[in-house]
Design a protein around this motif. Structure first.
Motif, PDB file in Angstrom:
ATOM      1  N   ALA A 330      33.300  12.515 -11.799  1.00 34.76           N
ATOM      2  CA  ALA A 330      32.188  12.932 -12.662  1.00 34.76           C
ATOM      3  C   ALA A 330      31.934  11.293 -12.943  1.00 34.76           C
ATOM      4  CB  ALA A 330      33.068  13.385 -14.387  1.00 34.76           C
ATOM      5  N   ILE A 331      30.313  11.222 -13.730  1.00 35.37           N
ATOM      6  CA  ILE A 331      30.158  10.331 -13.608  1.00 35.37           C
ATOM      7  C   ILE A 331      30.175   9.716 -14.829  1.00 35.37           C
ATOM      8  CG2 ILE A 331      27.062   9.125 -13.729  1.00 35.37           C
ATOM      9  CD1 ILE A 331      26.736  11.366 -11.035  1.00 35.37           C
ATOM     10  N   ASP A 332      30.448   8.269 -14.840  1.00 36.03           N
ATOM     11  CA  ASP A 332      30.235   7.351 -16.324  1.00 36.03           C
ATOM     12  C   ASP A 332      29.495   6.909 -17.077  1.00 36.03           C
ATOM     13  OD1 ASP A 332      30.452   6.043 -14.692  1.00 36.03           O
ATOM     14  OD2 ASP A 332      31.895   5.123 -15.664  1.00 36.03           O
ATOM     15  N   ASN A 333      28.246   7.069 -16.145  1.00 31.37           N
ATOM     16  CA  ASN A 333      26.686   6.423 -17.219  1.00 31.37           C
ATOM     17  C   ASN A 333      26.025   7.558 -17.831  1.00 31.37           C
ATOM     18  OD1 ASN A 333      24.790   7.412 -14.839  1.00 31.37           O
ATOM     19  ND2 ASN A 333      26.390   5.542 -13.285  1.00 31.37           N
ATOM     20  N   CYS A 334      24.901   7.285 -18.181  1.00 38.72           N
ATOM     21  CA  CYS A 334      22.877   7.409 -18.517  1.00 38.72           C
ATOM     22  C   CYS A 334      22.215   7.260 -18.233  1.00 38.72           C
ATOM     23  CB  CYS A 334      23.317   7.679 -20.347  1.00 38.72           C
ATOM     24  SG  CYS A 334      24.258   8.117 -20.911  1.00 38.72           S
ATOM     25  N   VAL A 335      21.559   7.625 -17.736  1.00 35.56           N
ATOM     26  CA  VAL A 335      20.228   6.666 -17.001  1.00 35.56           C
ATOM     27  C   VAL A 335      19.221   7.094 -17.549  1.00 35.56           C
ATOM     28  CG1 VAL A 335      21.001   6.337 -14.526  1.00 35.56           C
ATOM     29  CG2 VAL A 335      20.337   8.115 -15.170  1.00 35.56           C
ATOM     30  N   SER A 336      18.017   6.647 -17.484  1.00 35.39           N
ATOM     31  CA  SER A 336      16.403   6.558 -18.704  1.00 35.39           C
ATOM     32  C   SER A 336      15.444   6.106 -17.644  1.00 35.39           C
ATOM     33  CB  SER A 336      16.846   6.329 -20.082  1.00 35.39           C
ATOM     34  OG  SER A 336      16.996   4.403 -20.210  1.00 35.39           O
ATOM     35  N   THR A 337      14.619   6.464 -17.674  1.00 31.81           N
ATOM     36  CA  THR A 337      13.166   5.885 -17.756  1.00 31.81           C
ATOM     37  C   THR A 337      11.812   6.540 -18.668  1.00 31.81           C
ATOM     38  OG1 THR A 337      12.214   5.472 -15.272  1.00 31.81           O
ATOM     39  CG2 THR A 337      12.695   8.220 -15.529  1.00 31.81           C
ATOM     40  N   GLN A 338      11.254   6.162 -17.901  1.00 27.27           N
ATOM     41  CA  GLN A 338       9.532   6.239 -18.283  1.00 27.27           C
ATOM     42  C   GLN A 338       8.741   7.299 -17.226  1.00 27.27           C
ATOM     43  OE1 GLN A 338       8.288   3.019 -20.049  1.00 27.27           O
ATOM     44  NE2 GLN A 338       9.330   3.443 -22.371  1.00 27.27           N
ATOM     45  N   PRO A 339       8.446   8.563 -17.471  1.00 25.89           N
ATOM     46  CA  PRO A 339       7.649   9.007 -16.423  1.00 25.89           C
ATOM     47  C   PRO A 339       6.529   8.436 -16.234  1.00 25.89           C
ATOM     48  CG  PRO A 339       9.226  10.448 -18.105  1.00 25.89           C
ATOM     49  CD  PRO A 339       9.453   9.412 -17.906  1.00 25.89           C
ATOM     50  N   GLU A 340       6.001   8.251 -17.158  1.00 20.22           N
ATOM     51  CA  GLU A 340       4.587   7.888 -16.971  1.00 20.22           C
ATOM     52  C   GLU A 340       4.455   6.507 -16.657  1.00 20.22           C
ATOM     53  OE1 GLU A 340       2.617  11.055 -20.619  1.00 20.22           O
ATOM     54  OE2 GLU A 340       4.415   9.596 -20.851  1.00 20.22           O
ATOM     55  N   ALA A 341       4.911   5.707 -17.125  1.00 16.03           N
ATOM     56  CA  ALA A 341       5.261   4.250 -16.153  1.00 16.03           C
ATOM     57  C   ALA A 341       3.590   4.677 -15.063  1.00 16.03           C
ATOM     58  CB  ALA A 341       6.486   3.515 -16.520  1.00 16.03           C
ATOM     59  N   SER A 353      32.983   6.825 -20.861  1.00 17.78           N
ATOM     60  CA  SER A 353      34.098   7.619 -20.426  1.00 17.78           C
ATOM     61  C   SER A 353      33.649   8.376 -19.357  1.00 17.78           C
ATOM     62  CB  SER A 353      35.439   8.825 -21.224  1.00 17.78           C
ATOM     63  OG  SER A 353      34.510   9.617 -22.698  1.00 17.78           O
ATOM     64  N   GLN A 354      34.342   9.541 -18.349  1.00 18.48           N
ATOM     65  CA  GLN A 354      33.396  10.221 -17.310  1.00 18.48           C
ATOM     66  C   GLN A 354      33.156  11.737 -18.096  1.00 18.48           C
ATOM     67  OE1 GLN A 354      36.815   8.801 -14.858  1.00 18.48           O
ATOM     68  NE2 GLN A 354      35.347   9.370 -13.289  1.00 18.48           N
ATOM     69  N   ARG A 355      32.158  12.418 -17.653  1.00 17.91           N
ATOM     70  CA  ARG A 355      31.644  13.048 -18.345  1.00 17.91           C
ATOM     71  C   ARG A 355      30.577  13.322 -17.186  1.00 17.91           C
ATOM     72  NH1 ARG A 355      32.103  14.403 -23.784  1.00 17.91           N
ATOM     73  NH2 ARG A 355      32.386  12.881 -24.455  1.00 17.91           N
ATOM     74  N   VAL A 356      31.618  15.017 -16.987  1.00 16.99           N
ATOM     75  CA  VAL A 356      30.521  16.399 -15.881  1.00 16.99           C
ATOM     76  C   VAL A 356      31.029  18.126 -17.192  1.00 16.99           C
ATOM     77  CG1 VAL A 356      32.983  16.811 -15.008  1.00 16.99           C
ATOM     78  CG2 VAL A 356      30.592  17.825 -13.935  1.00 16.99           C
ATOM     79  N   ASN A 388      37.608  16.288 -21.635  1.00 14.43           N
ATOM     80  CA  ASN A 388      37.012  15.467 -21.999  1.00 14.43           C
ATOM     81  C   ASN A 388      37.303  15.850 -23.659  1.00 14.43           C
ATOM     82  OD1 ASN A 388      35.432  13.052 -23.645  1.00 14.43           O
ATOM     83  ND2 ASN A 388      34.853  12.820 -21.549  1.00 14.43           N
ATOM     84  N   THR A 389      37.687  15.321 -24.316  1.00 15.41           N
ATOM     85  CA  THR A 389      37.449  15.649 -25.852  1.00 15.41           C
ATOM     86  C   THR A 389      37.304  15.060 -27.206  1.00 15.41           C
ATOM     87  OG1 THR A 389      39.920  15.187 -26.080  1.00 15.41           O
ATOM     88  CG2 THR A 389      39.765  17.300 -25.405  1.00 15.41           C
ATOM     89  N   ASN A 390      36.188  13.876 -26.978  1.00 22.45           N
ATOM     90  CA  ASN A 390      36.093  12.945 -27.568  1.00 22.45           C
ATOM     91  C   ASN A 390      34.926  13.463 -27.562  1.00 22.45           C
ATOM     92  OD1 ASN A 390      35.158   9.412 -27.206  1.00 22.45           O
ATOM     93  ND2 ASN A 390      36.399   9.970 -28.738  1.00 22.45           N
ATOM     94  N   ALA A 391      34.007  12.923 -28.617  1.00 24.44           N
ATOM     95  CA  ALA A 391      32.328  12.794 -29.259  1.00 24.44           C
ATOM     96  C   ALA A 391      32.114  11.184 -28.590  1.00 24.44           C
ATOM     97  CB  ALA A 391      32.278  13.363 -30.124  1.00 24.44           C
ATOM     98  N   ILE A 392      31.077  11.508 -28.527  1.00 24.36           N
ATOM     99  CA  ILE A 392      30.298  10.023 -28.950  1.00 24.36           C
ATOM    100  C   ILE A 392      28.759   9.701 -28.944  1.00 24.36           C
ATOM    101  CG2 ILE A 392      29.253   8.112 -27.071  1.00 24.36           C
ATOM    102  CD1 ILE A 392      31.761   8.149 -26.206  1.00 24.36           C
ATOM    103  N   LEU A 393      28.087   9.573 -29.630  1.00 26.82           N
ATOM    104  CA  LEU A 393      27.510   9.111 -30.458  1.00 26.82           C
ATOM    105  C   LEU A 393      26.301   8.066 -29.755  1.00 26.82           C
ATOM    106  CD1 LEU A 393      25.504  10.199 -33.355  1.00 26.82           C
ATOM    107  CD2 LEU A 393      26.360   8.250 -33.981  1.00 26.82           C
ATOM    108  N   TYR A 394      24.887   8.236 -29.135  1.00 28.70           N
ATOM    109  CA  TYR A 394      24.057   6.921 -28.620  1.00 28.70           C
ATOM    110  C   TYR A 394      23.038   7.360 -30.042  1.00 28.70           C
ATOM    111  CZ  TYR A 394      20.580   5.809 -25.583  1.00 28.70           C
ATOM    112  OH  TYR A 394      19.978   4.711 -24.051  1.00 28.70           O
ATOM    113  N   ASP A 395      23.059   5.937 -29.566  1.00 30.80           N
ATOM    114  CA  ASP A 395      21.755   5.177 -30.521  1.00 30.80           C
ATOM    115  C   ASP A 395      20.749   4.477 -29.822  1.00 30.80           C
ATOM    116  OD1 ASP A 395      20.365   4.052 -32.395  1.00 30.80           O
ATOM    117  OD2 ASP A 395      21.622   3.915 -33.957  1.00 30.80           O
ATOM    118  N   PRO A 396      19.418   5.160 -29.483  1.00 25.94           N
ATOM    119  CA  PRO A 396      18.483   4.590 -29.253  1.00 25.94           C
ATOM    120  C   PRO A 396      17.650   3.806 -29.722  1.00 25.94           C
ATOM    121  CG  PRO A 396      17.986   6.473 -30.036  1.00 25.94           C
ATOM    122  CD  PRO A 396      19.151   6.477 -30.093  1.00 25.94           C
ATOM    123  N   THR A 397      17.788   3.640 -30.766  1.00 27.35           N
ATOM    124  CA  THR A 397      17.339   2.389 -32.327  1.00 27.35           C
ATOM    125  C   THR A 397      17.999   1.150 -31.572  1.00 27.35           C
ATOM    126  OG1 THR A 397      18.670   2.338 -33.997  1.00 27.35           O
ATOM    127  CG2 THR A 397      16.725   3.954 -33.073  1.00 27.35           C
TER     128      THR A 397
END
Length: 574
Positions: A330-341, A353-356, A388-397
């Motif tokens: 299982a992958i342990d990362n997030c990836v982001s991009t701006q497609p219109e760039a 943590s890893q999560r699938v 994976n019973t843990n919740a994660i909060l992602y804050d893009p600010t």
């Protein structure tokens, strides 16, 4: 130091693989790339540690700041897809054979009645074919009908099923699902397709396979079917990347075009021809396998980060979790991009943590809840392990690599066929799990995750609104009752959740101005910034959201309210 055996990863994994630290003297082989450094020797691998600035900073919440999982109600169904309707109730549809032999395969939950489980659940009828691994959406017609598309085998692969939500919280509903493949059906059979409302209001249906574990269905089609003969558009990339591209992620782009992410690839399609206009760089995968994937069966999830008025910033997509082919790490990362760039690049952020089999729910304050899934494996029956019973909060600010906060845990394993959707009261409804692994049960229990903004003891704002059918750019007055002047509003797209794919998810923070208790919201400007559809409108007083009201933005430009015009379907008109 040297190890008996080692791979790229965390120091903590030494104990997991029963490796032992050995004296440095046992490592004397120079690295092939740079012989000044040692790379083990004689069944030894040299272990290096990073001593520079931390690459990732994870936050750890406690108490009410961690949120809380709570039991909501005992279930009557193990859902494949959950959707909150514009009537405030939640529909559950299941694959054939999951529930009781006499199950109708469809149920509706009235969250306002969960203290009486018998009254809370309504048995629905009308689903005639198997919805196993189908797609779902809320339509932009004035009734906010729900559509379910595709299925597992036989005629179910061509299925088009519609439900007109009626009733309201505490008020009985009577409508059922409607399906008749002699009157309306897909042009080709699809198992594991995705669906999206386009800027012109039509329904785009993408990909899948021709049947259960069968060949690719490497095409896209439009509903309602345009006049004439077959109107399928062949997509070579769907054929080439099968079977790792199922339930692809879709989004309308503000500049025009359709973004699609599948396996570890992404591209933009022309919204008229549905052919490729731009190919993005591949998404980075796992540290031990750059080719790790993000869509079923290597299942992660994608969301669109918030769009803020005046909508001049480029749209950002965020893809989290997934797995690798073969070893199914299982992958342990997030990836982001701006497609219109002009030259999009992927930014990597490591998760705690890893999560699938990941689910991700957009919250009205602009954050995202990551939950469900497993630490190892892939999506499918019996293929995931170590929930994976843990919740994660992602804050893009927050700055990149400081955005994750470790939240509360649940005791319920939510593996294959689990879901998460945002309720009108700001909680997240968590449901499902059908792993068929002889270790974890088919999960009937329904939970909610209560975010910290509902545990702060702050008074929730309230509001009233008359106009719930907005045109683009329109000024909409609302009356607000709040304890401060720190007022924001958010618009949360109506969503259907299945297989880590929240079809319809989108978050907006429109412009708002207030004079006393009267505030004026400016609707998003056009159908590319904001595709037509239904949205939950929340008023936020600081971090605290109101209870939402559903509003429609952009009308029904494709005339879906007049479709399908057959005797077995009830249509609301335009």
């Amino acid at each position: 130091m040297a190890l008996v055996e080692w791979n790229c990863g965390d120091y903590g994994n030494i104990a997991v693989v029963n490796a032992t630290i050995r004296p440095d003297s046992e490592c004397s082989t120079g690295c092939t790339g740079d012989p000044l450094y040692l790379c083990g020797g004689g069944s030894r691998l040299t272990y290096y540690t990073w001593t520079g600035q931390n690459l990732n900073t994870w936050n750890y919440a406690s108490g009410n700041n961690a949120g809380a999982y709570q039991f909501l109600v005992g279930g009557v169904v193990v859902p494949l897809i959950t959707t909150q309707g514009v009537n405030g109730k939640v529909t559950f549809v299941e694959k054939h054979g999951t529930g009781a032999p006499n199950s109708t395969g469809a149920y509706e939950l009235d969250v306002s009645l969960v203290n009486n489980s018998t009254a809370a659940w309504r048995t629905m009828n009308g689903v005639k074919t198997d919805v196993f691994c189908s797609a779902g959406l809320v339509l932009p017609d004035k009734a906010g009908r729900q559509i379910n598309i595709g299925g597992w085998s036989g005629n179910s692969r061509f299925g088009v099923r519609l439900y007109w939500p009626d009733g309201s919280p505490g008020v009985s509903s009577v409508n059922d699902w409607q399906e008749n493949q002699n009157e309306v059906a897909l042009q080709v059979g699809r198992w594991y397709p995705s669906a999206m409302i386009m800027a012109n209001g039509s329904i785009l249906v993408v990909g899948g396979e021709i049947g259960s574990n069968d060949k690719a269905q490497p095409s896209v089609e439009i509903l309602p079917k345009p006049a004439g003969g077959p109107t399928l558009v062949y997509e070579d990339f769907l054929n080439r990347t099968d079977p790792n591209n199922l339930y692809p992620f879709l989004a309308v782009l503000p500049s025009g075009g359709v973004f699609i992410a599948y396996w570890n690839e992404a591209r933009i399609l022309d919204e008229s021809t549905l052919l490729t206009t731009k190919t993005l760089p591949n998404m980075p995968g796992a540290v031990n396998n750059f080719q790790g994937g993000r869509t079923y069966p290597l299942e992660g999830t994608m969301v669109l980060l918030p769009q803020y008025a005046p909508y001049s910033d480029p749209l950002t997509v965020l893809v989290c979790g997934g797995s690798t082919i073969g070893a199914a790490v299982a992958i342990d990362n997030c990836v982001s991009t701006q497609p219109e760039a002009s030259n999009p690049v992927w930014t990597i952020e490591r998760m705690p943590s890893q999560r699938v089999m990941t689910c991700m729910t957009a919250l009205p304050d602009g954050t995202y809840l990551i939950l469900n899934g497993a630490h190892h494996g892939a999506a499918g029956f019996g293929l995931g392990s170590d929930p994976n019973t843990n919740a994660i909060l992602y804050d893009p600010t927050k700055p990149v690599n400081t955005r994750f906060t470790v939240m509360a845990n649940t005791t319920v394993a939510r593996l294959y066929h689990s879901e998460a959707i945002l309720l009108q009261d700001g909680r997240v409804l968590v449901s499902g799990s059908d792993p068929q692994d002889n270790s974890h049960p088919e999960e009937y229990r329904v939970e909610v995750f209560v975010p910290p903004y509902l545990l702060s003891n702050m008074t929730r704002p309230t509001f009233s609104i008359q106009n719930k059918d907005w045109t683009y750019g329109q000024s909409i007055p609302i009356s607000v009752n709040a304890s401060s002047s720190n007022i924001r509003v958010s618009l949360m797209g109506a969503e259907s959740s299945t297989h880590g794919n929240s079809m319809g998810q989108r978050t907006f923070f429109p412009a708002i101005s207030c004079s006393g208790s009267i505030c004026t919201i400016t609707a998003p400007p056009n159908s590319h910034v904001c595709p037509p559809g239904w949205f939950q409108l929340f008023v936020l007083d600081g971090p605290t959201p109101s209870v939402s009201t559903y509003v429609r933005i952009g009308g029904d430009p494709a005339g879906l309210g007049n479709w399908p015009n057959f005797k077995d379907f009830k249509i609301p008109g335009v």
